[in-house]
Design a protein around this motif. Structure first.
Motif, PDB file in Angstrom:
ATOM      1  N   UNK A 135       0.840  -1.207   0.000  1.00 21.69           N
ATOM      2  CA  UNK A 135       0.000   0.000   0.000  1.00 21.69           C
ATOM      3  C   UNK A 135       0.869   1.250   0.000  1.00 21.69           C
ATOM      4  N   UNK A 136       1.364   1.618  -1.164  1.00 20.49           N
ATOM      5  CA  UNK A 136       2.264   2.775  -1.282  1.00 20.49           C
ATOM      6  C   UNK A 136       1.558   4.102  -1.003  1.00 20.49           C
TER       7      UNK A 136
ATOM      8  N   UNK B  17       0.968   9.372   0.243  1.00 18.58           N
ATOM      9  CA  UNK B  17      -0.121  10.329   0.495  1.00 18.58           C
ATOM     10  C   UNK B  17      -0.284  10.601   1.992  1.00 18.58           C
ATOM     11  N   UNK B  18      -0.329   9.525   2.780  1.00 19.92           N
ATOM     12  CA  UNK B  18      -0.634   9.703   4.208  1.00 19.92           C
ATOM     13  C   UNK B  18       0.599  10.059   5.042  1.00 19.92           C
TER      14      UNK B  18
ATOM     15  N   UNK C  87       6.881  10.836   4.880  1.00 18.62           N
ATOM     16  CA  UNK C  87       6.269  11.409   3.681  1.00 18.62           C
ATOM     17  C   UNK C  87       7.187  11.302   2.470  1.00 18.62           C
ATOM     18  N   UNK C  88       6.692  10.658   1.401  1.00 14.36           N
ATOM     19  CA  UNK C  88       7.416  10.648   0.127  1.00 14.36           C
ATOM     20  C   UNK C  88       6.676  11.549  -0.853  1.00 14.36           C
ATOM     21  N   UNK C  89       7.381  12.045  -1.852  1.00 13.65           N
ATOM     22  CA  UNK C  89       6.758  12.859  -2.895  1.00 13.65           C
ATOM     23  C   UNK C  89       6.068  11.916  -3.882  1.00 13.65           C
ATOM     24  N   UNK C  90       4.736  12.008  -3.972  1.00 15.76           N
ATOM     25  CA  UNK C  90       3.980  11.071  -4.815  1.00 15.76           C
ATOM     26  C   UNK C  90       4.288  11.234  -6.302  1.00 15.76           C
TER      27      UNK C  90
ATOM     28  N   UNK D 224      11.033   2.014  -6.153  1.00 14.81           N
ATOM     29  CA  UNK D 224      11.093   0.560  -6.373  1.00 14.81           C
ATOM     30  C   UNK D 224      11.431  -0.158  -5.064  1.00 14.81           C
ATOM     31  N   UNK D 225      12.404   0.372  -4.345  1.00 18.04           N
ATOM     32  CA  UNK D 225      12.819  -0.246  -3.080  1.00 18.04           C
ATOM     33  C   UNK D 225      11.698  -0.131  -2.036  1.00 18.04           C
ATOM     34  N   UNK D 226      11.091   1.056  -1.955  1.00 14.16           N
ATOM     35  CA  UNK D 226       9.976   1.232  -1.008  1.00 14.16           C
ATOM     36  C   UNK D 226       8.852   0.236  -1.307  1.00 14.16           C
TER      37      UNK D 226
END
Ligand code: SF4
Length: 599
Positions: free
Chosen positions: A451-452, A457-458, A463-466, A473-475
């Motif tokens: 569930x990326x 987003x959440x 927080x990652x930049x969507x 890929x690793x995440x």
């Protein structure tokens, strides 16, 4: 025997009527944990990958995890593992409620169903006792009614069953339990139907499964419950609004697909949001076995109190069909539960049919009085019912999913699916990482295989930049592997908004006596993801099956905050194979050896 594993499973042959009790291979169980992991390994070893999914050679494994039925939080999950008739790959669907916990409390880690009954039958389990009984009185009944009637026949039992859709072998047929909980994806309901198996009832004397170290589990539970309570999603958003809390959140990112993914921002989203649902049709919250989150909704549909819609059907019947009539969506969702239909695949197929109708490929006369027009409340309720009944020709075709429908009309590109399974409610053009999850999911288009949305987003765990692809890929691999662990333990994925690998390792170790570190546990998840992939390889999967629909690659989002974006899957997919140690979509020899899967 370490506790939390009961140590036994039942093999039920519907062709011969033979019921055998077998010992659980605990060493193997620890290597694959249970549930999804162990179920897939067992199915692989049973040689099912090459059989016709709707033949009597296919098998259904109903399997719990070591934490199922214990005092751990959100631990009511079971899995159905089978070969999917929707896409001929691994079919693995999970469900909550209490049925899975009861199966474990009755004394079974798993039941393997094989063969095909001579007449419609059901399996009745009362602790040690297992019997196959005639089901002719229940055939043709809606799922909810079947549940109630079987409870009259077996006082205190819990019921898993299929509705008319499963009886009709619809490839969108779900397996329902506890009335409104569903193992919805992959067409596993059709596999039950093909075996003439209508239901499985379970009655258990025990109320809870004892852990290996109850004192330790109590201590870990305390920490987990605190984390769940203090987390904004599990302690706030989900209990208050259910998964429908996501409607406005995702729409505000401009990644809320509309009109079968032709747009991605819905200006009427608030009409179908969790906030509006709470203020209009919500009767109360509901919870699965020992769940402190209680995200499930109970709603009033025209005077009928029943299970309410999750985020996915709210989106799929809503923005994706250009509809903002919340009452009609509640009703269509209820019909999915009653007929036993996948509440993602069914509305997404209706959305695809609406695009085919809009473009003139489906003709007015094929619609038999109910045009498949965008935004039509009547269309979503009536066509859901028709798909469940499987009587009129177009509905029969639609009941096998959007891919077969669109292919029939010569436009497979209109099906928004991966591996023939409809994608869920997040636009992979606006949220780059979820596209990798969709494309590489072993069971086809699916959000709960990594569930990326959580980091992109959440902002959980960070927080990652969507909009970017760096490191995604690793995440994605880490999320996929951790999800495989949670699914295999028998816990609900939603707990992972608050908990991480250290907490799951501590819960599992207390439950079973293992001594996994968080890193080792993630490697078990990796092993599970790879055995699923090897099942698919044996079943005939091709590298080109790891793809996203052309629309996401070629057509930029036309409106809203993500306007102009397309998926960068052509760049991220090779990166993903590299971090996985795969070549051309499959594990290399070295990867299999490292994970102990070389045999
Ligand atoms: S979070 Fe929701 S789906 Fe998960 S176990 Fe709790 S009530 Fe069930």
């Amino acid at each position: 025997m370490s506790k939390s594993y009961i140590g036994k499973l039942a093999r039920i042959n519907l062709s011969t009527g033979e019921i055998k009790v077998e010992k659980l291979d605990v060493d193997l169980a620890k290597k694959f944990i249970g549930g999804r992991g162990l179920g897939t390994k067992m199915l692989y070893d049973e040689g099912v990958a090459t059989v016709d999914p709707l033949s009597e050679e296919n098998k259904l494994i109903y399997i719990t995890g070591p934490m199922t039925g214990t005092r751990a939080p959100s631990s009511g999950r079971y899995k159905v593992v089978t070969k999917s008739p929707l896409n001929n790959m691994i079919g693995c669907s999970n469900s909550g409620g209490v049925w899975g916990a009861k199966l474990k409390c009755a004394g079974w880690d798993a039941i393997i169903v094989e063969g095909k009954a001579k007449e419609w039958s059901y399996i009745n389990i009362e602790d040690e006792k297992i019997e196959i009984l005639p089901a002719k009185d229940y055939v043709g009944m809606l799922s909810v009614e079947t549940d109630e009637k079987l409870k009259e026949a077996h006082k205190g039992c819990r019921v898993l069953n299929i509705g008319p859709a499963g009886e009709n072998l619809s490839l969108l047929a779900a397996i329902m339990n506890d009335k409104d909980r569903a193992a919805g994806r992959g067409g596993c309901g059709a596999v039950m139907g093909s075996k003439l198996l209508k239901a499985i009832t379970v009655t258990a004397t025990e109320k809870v499964v004892e852990a290996h170290d109850e004192a330790k589990l109590k201590e870990v539970n305390k920490e987990c419950l605190k984390m769940i309570k203090e987390n904004g999603v599990t302690g706030g958003g989900l209990p208050t609004y259910g998964t429908a809390v996501l409607v406005n959140i995702i729409n505000n990112t401009g990644s809320f697909p509309t009109k079968n993914w032709q747009g991605s921002y819905y200006d009427k989203a608030d009409d179908i949001s969790g906030e509006t649902l709470k203020d209009s049709y919500l009767v109360k919250n509901a919870a699965c076995h020992r769940c402190p989150i209680a995200c499930a909704r109970v709603v009033d549909v025209n005077g009928k109190v029943c299970g309410g819609p999750e985020y996915e059907p709210l989106w799929a019947y809503g923005g994706n069909c250009d509809l903002h009539d919340l009452n009609a969506i509640d009703e269509a969702n209820m019909l999915c539960n009653e007929y036993g239909l996948d509440a993602i695949g069914t509305p997404c197929t209706i959305a695809a049919a609406m695009e085919l109708y809009d473009k003139g490929f489906i003709k007015e006369e094929e619609c038999e009085g109910v045009p498949l027009a965008w935004g039509s409340s009547k269309a979503i309720t009536e066509w859901t019912k028709r798909m469940g009944e499987g009587k009129i020709p177009l509905a029969k075709l639609m009941a096998n999913g959007s891919y077969r429908l669109c292919e029939h009309y010569g436009h497979p590109e209109i099906s928004m699916s991966v591996k023939k399974q409809e994608m869920p409610a997040y636009d992979a053009r606006g949220i780059q990482g979820i596209g990798i999850t969709y494309a590489t999911s072993n069971r086809g288009g699916c959000h709960v295989r990594g569930y990326m949305i959580s980091p992109e987003v959440l902002g959980l765990p960070e927080q990652l930049d969507r909009t970017t692809i760096e490191g995604k890929a690793k995440w994605c691999m880490i999320f996929q592997d951790l999800t495989a662990v949670i699914d295999s333990m028998g816990m609900c994925l939603f707990s992972s908004f608050a908990l991480g690998a250290p907490q799951y390792a501590a819960l599992l170790n207390a439950g079973t006596g293992t001594e996994y570190t968080p890193e080792e546990l993630l490697e078990v998840g990796e092993r599970i993801y790879n055995i699923e992939r090897m099942f698919n390889k044996a079943a005939g999967m091709k590298p080109e099956d790891d793809r996203l629909p052309k629309r996401l690659v070629d057509e930029p989002i036309s409106d809203g905050p993500s306007k102009g974006m397309t998926t960068k899957i052509n760049i991220t997919l090779p990166q993903y194979y590299e971090v996985r140690g795969w070549e051309n979509a499959f594990p290399t020899k070295e990867t299999l050896e490292r994970l102990g899967l070389a045999e």
